[in-house]
Design a protein around this motif. Sequence first.
Motif, short mmCIF file in Angstrom:
data_model
loop_
_atom_site.label_atom_id
_atom_site.label_comp_id
_atom_site.label_asym_id
_atom_site.label_seq_id
_atom_site.Cartn_x
_atom_site.Cartn_y
_atom_site.Cartn_z
N ARG A 160 -1.30 11.25 -8.83
CA ARG A 160 -2.51 10.44 -8.76
C ARG A 160 -2.71 9.97 -7.33
O ARG A 160 -1.95 10.31 -6.46
CB ARG A 160 -2.37 9.23 -9.69
CG ARG A 160 -2.10 9.62 -11.13
CD ARG A 160 -1.63 8.48 -11.99
NE ARG A 160 -2.58 7.37 -11.97
CZ ARG A 160 -2.39 6.24 -12.61
NH1 ARG A 160 -1.30 6.04 -13.31
NH2 ARG A 160 -3.29 5.28 -12.56
N ASN A 161 -3.75 9.18 -7.13
CA ASN A 161 -3.94 8.54 -5.84
C ASN A 161 -4.14 7.04 -6.06
O ASN A 161 -4.29 6.59 -7.20
CB ASN A 161 -5.10 9.17 -5.07
CG ASN A 161 -6.42 9.08 -5.79
OD1 ASN A 161 -6.78 8.05 -6.34
ND2 ASN A 161 -7.16 10.17 -5.81
N VAL A 162 -4.13 6.27 -5.00
CA VAL A 162 -4.21 4.82 -5.11
C VAL A 162 -5.55 4.41 -5.72
O VAL A 162 -5.62 3.44 -6.48
CB VAL A 162 -3.96 4.14 -3.75
CG1 VAL A 162 -4.14 2.64 -3.85
CG2 VAL A 162 -2.57 4.47 -3.23
N SER A 163 -6.59 5.13 -5.42
CA SER A 163 -7.90 4.82 -6.01
C SER A 163 -7.85 4.90 -7.53
O SER A 163 -8.39 4.03 -8.23
CB SER A 163 -8.95 5.78 -5.46
OG SER A 163 -10.22 5.45 -5.97
N ASP A 164 -7.19 5.92 -8.06
CA ASP A 164 -7.03 6.04 -9.52
C ASP A 164 -6.28 4.84 -10.08
O ASP A 164 -6.65 4.29 -11.12
CB ASP A 164 -6.25 7.31 -9.88
CG ASP A 164 -6.98 8.59 -9.54
OD1 ASP A 164 -8.23 8.58 -9.46
OD2 ASP A 164 -6.29 9.62 -9.36
N LYS A 221 1.08 4.02 -2.89
CA LYS A 221 0.70 5.40 -2.55
C LYS A 221 1.83 6.37 -2.92
O LYS A 221 1.59 7.42 -3.51
CB LYS A 221 0.37 5.50 -1.06
CG LYS A 221 -0.14 6.84 -0.65
CD LYS A 221 -0.54 6.85 0.82
CE LYS A 221 -1.00 8.23 1.23
NZ LYS A 221 -1.30 8.31 2.65
N GLU A 222 3.06 6.00 -2.58
CA GLU A 222 4.21 6.86 -2.88
C GLU A 222 4.37 7.05 -4.38
O GLU A 222 4.56 8.17 -4.86
CB GLU A 222 5.48 6.22 -2.29
CG GLU A 222 6.71 7.07 -2.46
CD GLU A 222 7.93 6.44 -1.80
OE1 GLU A 222 9.01 6.49 -2.42
OE2 GLU A 222 7.80 5.90 -0.69
N TRP A 234 0.83 -1.20 0.00
CA TRP A 234 0.00 0.00 0.00
C TRP A 234 0.87 1.25 0.00
O TRP A 234 0.65 2.18 -0.79
CB TRP A 234 -0.93 0.01 1.21
CG TRP A 234 -1.83 1.21 1.21
CD1 TRP A 234 -1.63 2.38 1.88
CD2 TRP A 234 -3.04 1.35 0.48
NE1 TRP A 234 -2.66 3.25 1.62
CE2 TRP A 234 -3.54 2.65 0.76
CE3 TRP A 234 -3.75 0.53 -0.38
CZ2 TRP A 234 -4.72 3.12 0.20
CZ3 TRP A 234 -4.94 1.00 -0.94
CH2 TRP A 234 -5.40 2.28 -0.65
N ASN A 235 1.86 1.30 0.88
CA ASN A 235 2.72 2.48 0.98
C ASN A 235 3.52 2.71 -0.29
O ASN A 235 3.70 3.85 -0.73
CB ASN A 235 3.62 2.37 2.20
CG ASN A 235 2.84 2.46 3.49
OD1 ASN A 235 1.77 3.04 3.56
ND2 ASN A 235 3.37 1.85 4.54
N ALA A 290 2.08 6.61 -6.77
CA ALA A 290 0.93 7.34 -7.30
C ALA A 290 1.07 8.83 -7.04
O ALA A 290 0.80 9.66 -7.92
CB ALA A 290 -0.37 6.80 -6.69
N GLU A 291 1.49 9.20 -5.84
CA GLU A 291 1.66 10.61 -5.50
C GLU A 291 2.72 11.28 -6.38
O GLU A 291 2.56 12.42 -6.79
CB GLU A 291 2.00 10.77 -4.02
CG GLU A 291 0.80 10.50 -3.12
CD GLU A 291 1.12 10.50 -1.63
OE1 GLU A 291 2.31 10.58 -1.25
OE2 GLU A 291 0.16 10.40 -0.85
#
Length: 67
Positions: free
Chosen positions: A41-45, A33-34, A29-30, A36-37
């Motif tokens: 973007r975000n993880v949902s995207d 997230k890193e 997850w981390n 994507a950022e």
Amino acid sequence: MSRHQAREVGAMPGKGTPRRSIRVDDERWNAAKEKAEKEGRNVSDVLSECLDKYIADDKSKGEGKSK
């Protein structure tokens, strides 16, 4: 519900897409997230894009039926 199924939590106020709950270990997850950022973007995207590709793969092979 199996551990591989998402659980619907409810729609966010003012948003059309319902929230889902999934189990993902912290390390993945981390990292997601890193990355994507960094891409703005975000993880949902990212997850939505992955699901679209996953579904399209079945459709391109003519396997759109659930198993």
